[in-house]
Design a protein around this motif. Structure first.
Motif, short mmCIF file in Angstrom:
data_model
loop_
_atom_site.label_atom_id
_atom_site.label_comp_id
_atom_site.label_asym_id
_atom_site.label_seq_id
_atom_site.Cartn_x
_atom_site.Cartn_y
_atom_site.Cartn_z
N ARG A 16 0.90 -0.93 -0.11
CA ARG A 16 -0.12 0.43 -0.08
C ARG A 16 1.00 1.15 0.11
O ARG A 16 0.81 2.29 -0.59
N THR A 17 2.39 0.62 0.50
CA THR A 17 2.65 2.89 0.74
C THR A 17 3.72 2.70 -0.41
O THR A 17 4.56 3.50 -0.98
N GLY A 18 3.50 1.47 -1.44
CA GLY A 18 4.50 1.62 -3.10
C GLY A 18 5.37 0.77 -2.98
O GLY A 18 6.13 1.12 -3.92
N ALA A 19 5.50 -0.04 -2.07
CA ALA A 19 6.82 -0.88 -2.17
C ALA A 19 6.32 -2.52 -3.65
O ALA A 19 5.31 -2.96 -3.68
N VAL A 20 7.25 -2.26 -4.27
CA VAL A 20 7.24 -3.67 -5.17
C VAL A 20 7.41 -5.02 -3.91
O VAL A 20 8.08 -4.85 -3.61
N ILE A 21 6.47 -6.52 -4.43
CA ILE A 21 6.36 -7.01 -3.12
C ILE A 21 6.74 -8.49 -4.47
O ILE A 21 5.88 -8.47 -5.40
N LEU A 22 7.77 -9.46 -4.54
CA LEU A 22 8.33 -10.43 -4.94
C LEU A 22 7.96 -11.20 -3.80
O LEU A 22 8.15 -11.53 -2.65
N ALA A 23 7.54 -12.42 -4.24
CA ALA A 23 7.15 -13.70 -3.62
C ALA A 23 7.90 -14.60 -4.73
O ALA A 23 7.58 -15.11 -4.94
N GLY A 48 3.27 -22.03 -2.79
CA GLY A 48 2.37 -22.97 -2.92
C GLY A 48 1.51 -22.09 -2.50
O GLY A 48 -0.22 -21.70 -1.44
N ASP A 49 0.65 -20.50 -1.28
CA ASP A 49 0.36 -19.89 -0.49
C ASP A 49 -0.75 -19.07 -1.40
O ASP A 49 0.31 -17.78 -1.99
N ARG A 50 -1.70 -18.95 -1.76
CA ARG A 50 -2.04 -18.36 -2.53
C ARG A 50 -2.55 -16.89 -2.17
O ARG A 50 -2.45 -15.73 -2.56
N GLU A 51 -2.90 -16.95 -0.24
CA GLU A 51 -3.28 -15.01 0.34
C GLU A 51 -1.71 -14.53 -0.62
O GLU A 51 -1.12 -13.43 -1.04
N LEU A 52 -0.48 -14.81 -0.39
CA LEU A 52 0.99 -14.49 -0.59
C LEU A 52 0.80 -14.18 -2.03
O LEU A 52 1.63 -13.28 -2.33
N GLN A 53 0.55 -14.99 -3.02
CA GLN A 53 0.56 -14.89 -4.18
C GLN A 53 -0.48 -14.00 -4.39
O GLN A 53 -0.08 -12.96 -5.35
N GLY A 54 -1.36 -13.66 -3.90
CA GLY A 54 -2.66 -12.35 -4.19
C GLY A 54 -2.34 -11.14 -4.03
O GLY A 54 -1.68 -9.81 -4.39
N LEU A 55 -0.71 -11.02 -2.82
CA LEU A 55 -0.29 -9.65 -2.19
C LEU A 55 1.06 -9.33 -3.64
O LEU A 55 0.92 -8.53 -3.27
N ALA A 56 1.76 -10.21 -3.94
CA ALA A 56 2.21 -10.49 -4.64
C ALA A 56 2.16 -9.64 -6.24
O ALA A 56 1.64 -10.45 -7.37
N HIS A 57 3.50 -8.53 -6.52
CA HIS A 57 3.41 -8.08 -7.71
C HIS A 57 3.61 -8.93 -9.30
O HIS A 57 3.44 -9.31 -9.85
N GLU A 58 4.78 -10.10 -8.03
CA GLU A 58 5.30 -11.16 -9.30
C GLU A 58 5.46 -12.33 -8.18
O GLU A 58 5.89 -11.67 -6.99
N ALA A 59 5.06 -13.11 -8.12
CA ALA A 59 5.15 -14.63 -7.69
C ALA A 59 5.87 -15.51 -8.51
O ALA A 59 5.60 -15.82 -9.42
N LEU A 60 7.02 -16.84 -8.03
CA LEU A 60 7.22 -17.70 -8.16
C LEU A 60 7.03 -19.26 -7.69
O LEU A 60 6.87 -18.81 -6.43
#
Length: 205
Positions: free
Chosen positions: A125-132, A136-148
């Motif tokens: 929300r403060t503007g940081a880019v989120i990578l994860a 197989g964590d769907r909640e974390l995937q949903g928060l990430a701009h890019e997920a592997l």
């Protein structure tokens, strides 16, 4: 340490290319590389059970090899000991100061706990880019701009092995003034690590 045979390296590359893992880890590594802008702005955090020591060490290596100081991570720890060196005493409060222009890289093979998800959401929300990088964590995937996602059921590459490939891919852009090892040598290094060689983390601990 015995040098890895060139045929083994070629075989590793062919096997992984056939599964798409080289492409997936390569794309994620490039996303990591282009997201970091300033030294100290790459925040690397794991789970309460495991700090991502190996990945921190490999990214630090790539940072030095490629003359890319922005790729050297700031390791954020859940319970840093008070007597640790300053760079290893950075706690979760650092995530509360995450801001635009910084990258928060979450490494969680197991499901991310709610307190971590809340901090990731705030950082986004403060503007940081989120990578994860997750298992197989769907909640974390949903928060990430890019997920592997590296599933526990994956048989060809381990979660740790995928981290090696991501860090190598992140460091592929090199300074022209400082030549880097060729692809064969870099894959040899990756194969060494995947097959059991532990990264030198002495400078991190």
């Amino acid at each position: 340490m015995e040098r890895v045979d060139a045929e083994q390296v070629t075989l590793l590359r062919e096997v992984l290319a056939a599964t798409g893992w080289l492409e997936r880890t390569g794309e994620f590594g490039r996303a990591l590389r282009v997201s970091v802008r300033t030294p100290g702005g790459l925040l690397l955090v794991g789970t309460p059970a495991e700090d991502p020591w190996h990945l921190a060490a490999h990214l630090d290596d790539e940072s030095r090899l490629g003359a890319m100081p922005e790729l050297s991570p700031t390791l954020v720890r859940w319970s840093p000991p008070p007597d640790a060196p300053p760079h290893l005493r950075i706690g979760l409060e650092r995530l509360e100061r995450a801001q635009r222009g910084e990258t928060l890289f979450v490494v969680a093979e197991e499901e991310a706990p709610v307190p971590l998800l809340e901090r990731v959401d705030d950082a986004r929300r403060t503007g940081a880019v989120i990578l994860a990088m997750e298992g197989g964590d769907r909640e974390l995937q949903g928060l990430a701009h890019e997920a592997l996602t590296v599933s526990p059921e994956e048989s060809l590459i381990s979660f740790d092995g995928a981290q090696h490939l991501v860090s190598a891919a992140a460091g592929q852009e090199a300074s022209e003034a400082r030549p880097r090892p060729g692809l064969r040598d870099r894959l040899a290094r990756v194969l060494d690590r995947i097959s059991g060689t532990v990264a030198d983390e002495s400078h991190l601990r």
